[in-house]
Design an enzyme around this catalytic site. Structure first.
Site, PDB file in Angstrom:
ATOM      1  N   GLY A  85       0.611  -1.158  -0.185  1.00  0.00           N
ATOM      2  CA  GLY A  85       0.503   0.046  -0.088  1.00  0.00           C
ATOM      3  C   GLY A  85       0.829   1.248   0.005  1.00  0.00           C
ATOM      4  O   GLY A  85       0.430   2.215   1.031  1.00  0.00           O
ATOM      5  N   THR A  86       1.914   1.649  -0.272  1.00  0.00           N
ATOM      6  CA  THR A  86       2.680   2.453  -0.134  1.00  0.00           C
ATOM      7  C   THR A  86       2.926   4.116  -1.475  1.00  0.00           C
ATOM      8  O   THR A  86       2.999   4.860  -0.917  1.00  0.00           O
ATOM      9  CB  THR A  86       4.201   2.048  -1.700  1.00  0.00           C
ATOM     10  OG1 THR A  86       3.553   1.386  -2.466  1.00  0.00           O
ATOM     11  CG2 THR A  86       4.987   1.905  -0.550  1.00  0.00           C
ATOM     12  N   ARG A  87       1.037   3.482  -1.983  1.00  0.00           N
ATOM     13  CA  ARG A  87       1.342   4.540  -3.149  1.00  0.00           C
ATOM     14  C   ARG A  87       0.025   5.467  -2.047  1.00  0.00           C
ATOM     15  O   ARG A  87      -0.662   6.501  -2.446  1.00  0.00           O
ATOM     16  CB  ARG A  87      -0.181   4.058  -4.256  1.00  0.00           C
ATOM     17  CG  ARG A  87       1.147   3.935  -5.589  1.00  0.00           C
ATOM     18  CD  ARG A  87       0.269   3.213  -6.375  1.00  0.00           C
ATOM     19  NE  ARG A  87       0.035   1.824  -5.966  1.00  0.00           N
ATOM     20  CZ  ARG A  87      -0.373   0.772  -7.067  1.00  0.00           C
ATOM     21  NH1 ARG A  87      -1.108   1.559  -8.497  1.00  0.00           N
ATOM     22  NH2 ARG A  87      -0.571  -0.299  -6.899  1.00  0.00           N
ATOM     23  N   MET A  88      -0.565   4.788  -0.554  1.00  0.00           N
ATOM     24  CA  MET A  88      -1.781   5.612  -0.258  1.00  0.00           C
ATOM     25  C   MET A  88      -0.898   6.611   0.599  1.00  0.00           C
ATOM     26  O   MET A  88      -0.956   7.836   0.632  1.00  0.00           O
ATOM     27  CB  MET A  88      -1.988   4.680   1.299  1.00  0.00           C
ATOM     28  CG  MET A  88      -2.823   3.798   0.318  1.00  0.00           C
ATOM     29  SD  MET A  88      -4.463   4.385   0.083  1.00  0.00           S
ATOM     30  CE  MET A  88      -5.040   5.149   1.208  1.00  0.00           C
ATOM     31  N   ARG A  89       0.936   6.284   0.696  1.00  0.00           N
ATOM     32  CA  ARG A  89       1.701   7.381   1.449  1.00  0.00           C
ATOM     33  C   ARG A  89       1.580   7.784   2.321  1.00  0.00           C
ATOM     34  O   ARG A  89       1.091   8.865   2.884  1.00  0.00           O
ATOM     35  CB  ARG A  89       2.643   8.970   0.672  1.00  0.00           C
ATOM     36  CG  ARG A  89       2.578   8.349  -1.133  1.00  0.00           C
ATOM     37  CD  ARG A  89       2.836  10.294  -1.411  1.00  0.00           C
ATOM     38  NE  ARG A  89       3.166   9.492  -3.138  1.00  0.00           N
ATOM     39  CZ  ARG A  89       4.894   9.715  -3.131  1.00  0.00           C
ATOM     40  NH1 ARG A  89       5.499   8.650  -2.009  1.00  0.00           N
ATOM     41  NH2 ARG A  89       5.487   8.875  -4.450  1.00  0.00           N
TER      42      ARG A  89
END
Ligand code: UD1
Ligand code: CA
Length: 500
Positions: free
Chosen positions: A24-28
């Protein structure tokens, strides 16, 4: 709205495995992606609830990335769920293998879902299981035909039969033109799944163990189940594309939230609720609304709020876990854990905090804050009041600026005010005191003792008027000290020495 568990609907699958180990890195975000909310509930909870609706013998959530946060959330709202740990994210096939490890020699059907697909519901999973049963296949894939399939695994077919799934990164140009995508949600025959994940390799573009390869193996006859009558792979296509929509970033999160809300509002409008401005109105799924309720712009109804028929809520009103009666009017107000009886009128600009109970036909006006306050029928608090920890009887009037002082810096105490009492403007009632019915508290009083029924309580300095003083003051600019009008109302300060 109540949800009933209908046993005849129970699908009785052996297990549901919910994949929740990914990054879920794109949630930052410092928070796990799965704890971000859709319609006020973590995405994880939506996924677990949809899975639980299948009534599985085992409900397993595969955790890994930010595992502590995910496990804490599960402990809070789904303590019956079993977790399996995937320490390193080596792919969806590996994640399923981690879950199967703890399940032994399972027989029957295993459903696999994702924790980041919040709009998937039990109904769709039931339809998928039903399709799987009637087709006697080893696996059934939930698919969807999408306008832009970029990034998704593509469903390879030979007529009705699914012959495999190819990941976008591994697909050739012809395969990339296929618009039927793999949602990542499946039903598997347990034995075939076990054999399939054991046979996986990570020889592909991403170096991962792909669960999709188990589908291809089942389709080609490379793996089999225990029941020889079952073979091949089927697909169950859904027309509701939102049900397969995964959330990877906050743009997708807001889109899914908007769609979920749109569906909830539409349901209520069809049930007889007027929603003046659907674009600025948010209603959470557990809210219950009566007929002819009107919701005005900028309002949010949260948690287990229920609203009786004919009520008008808003504009700019947020109600959380409130019970609101019939024909109530609440304008520009914030309320949490409050109970409002029939015909109550609140606002504009009121703040009703937990424990507020307003009996029938009470009136709360502008800039009034209540907390743990019970107001009897017909009582009126028109403006500028703090009412904390107070029990007020029926038909009481509380004037502007009155304060029920409930805390002395250490302890909180309660005040009670009897029926028909009158609390004048700017009165401070210092708890704990009891004001008996019919008592009259004079404006500006500080009330620190109990007041008997039907008495007048006045506790303030008598005013002093110096005739002609102002004129002399204007002439002289500096009035003599002995005519200082403040001399008889000067503050009294008790130093510690006074008491020693
Ligand atoms: C996967 C499918 C793809 C499908 C798509 C639908 C595979 C190989 N591909 O691709 O065909 O179109 O989903 O969204 O399965 N996860 C784990 N552990 C892992 C890897 C993933 O728990 O080691 C979880 C993730 O948290 C996520 C889900 O599995 O919830 C899907 O993982 P993701 O990496 O997003 O798969 P895709 O590459 O999108
Ligand atoms: Ca994904």
């Amino acid at each position: 709205m109540t949800t009933t568990s209908d046993q005849s609907q129970s699908s009785g699958v052996a297990a549901v495995i919910v994949l929740a180990a990914g990054g879920g890195t794109r949630m930052r975000s410092k928070r796990s992606k799965l704890l971000h909310e859709v319609a006020g509930r973590p995405m994880l909870s939506w996924a677990v609830n949809a899975a639980r609706g299948l009534d599985p013998q085992h409900l397993v959530v595969v955790v890994g990335h930010l595992r502590d946060q995910v496990e804490a959330q599960l402990a809070e709202d789904a303590p019956d769920v079993v977790t399996a740990v995937q320490a390193e994210q080596k792919g969806t096939g590996h994640a399923v293998a981690c879950a199967l490890e703890g399940l032994g020699d399972l027989t029957g059907e295993v459903v696999v879902t994702y924790a980041d697909v919040p709009m998937l519901n039990t109904q769709t999973l039931q339809d998928l299981v039903r399709a799987h049963r009637s087709a006697h296949t080893l696996a059934t894939v939930l698919t969807a035909e999408v306008p832009d399939p970029t990034g998704y695994g593509r469903v390879l077919r030979n007529g009705e039969e699914v012959v495999g799934i190819v990941e976008h990164k591994d697909a050739d140009d012809a395969q990339r033109r296929i618009r039927e995508i793999n949602s990542g949600i499946y039903v598997f025959d347990a034995a075939a799944l076990r054999r399939g994940v054991a046979a996986l390799s990570n020889d592909n573009a991403q170096g991962e163990y792909y669960l999709t390869d188990v589908v291809s193996m089942a389709a080609s006859g490379q793996i089999h189940g225990d029941d020889p009558a079952r073979h091949g792979v089927g697909a169950h296509r859904t027309d509701d594309l939102w049900q397969t929509e995964g959330v990877n970033d906050r743009v997708q999160l807001s889109r899914v939230n908007a769609e979920m809300n749109r569906r909830i509002l539409e349901k209520w409008m069809r049930a007889g609720v007027t929603i003046a401005d659907p674009t600025s109105t948010w209603i959470q799924p557990d809210v219950d609304l009566g007929q002819d309720v009107t919701i005005l712009a900028g309002s949010s109804l949260n948690g287990a709020t229920s609203i009786g028929s004919g009520a008008v809520i808003g504009p700019e009103t947020t109600l959380t876990d409130c019970e609101v009666g019939q024909d109530v009017v609440v304008r520009r107000t914030e309320a949490t854990l409050a109970v409002l009886g029939d015909g109550v009128r609140v606002g504009p600009w009121a703040n009703l905090r937990p424990g507020t109970v307003l009996d029938q036909d009470t009136r709360i006006g502008a800039f009034v804050e209540t907390k743990n306050a019970h107001l009897g029928a017909g009582t009126s608090v028109p403006r500028l009041v703090y009412a904390g920890d107070v029990v007020i009887g029926t038909d009481v009037t509380v004037g502007a600026g009155a304060v029920f002082a409930n805390n002395d810096g250490r302890t909180t105490s309660t005040t009670s005010v009897g029926d028909g009492a009158f609390v004048g403007s700017n009165v401070v009632v210092v708890a704990p005191v009891t004001i008996a019915p019919g008592a009259f508290l004079a404006a500006g009083s500080a009330i620190t003792e109990d007041v008997p029924a039907d008495s007048l309580a006045i506790a303030r300095q008598r005013g002093h008027i110096s005739t002609g003083w102002a004129a002399r003051h204007r002439e002289q600019m500096a009035p003599p000290a002995d005519s200082d009008p403040r001399s008889d109302t000067r503050n009294h300060i008790s130093t510690p020495e006074d008491h020693s």
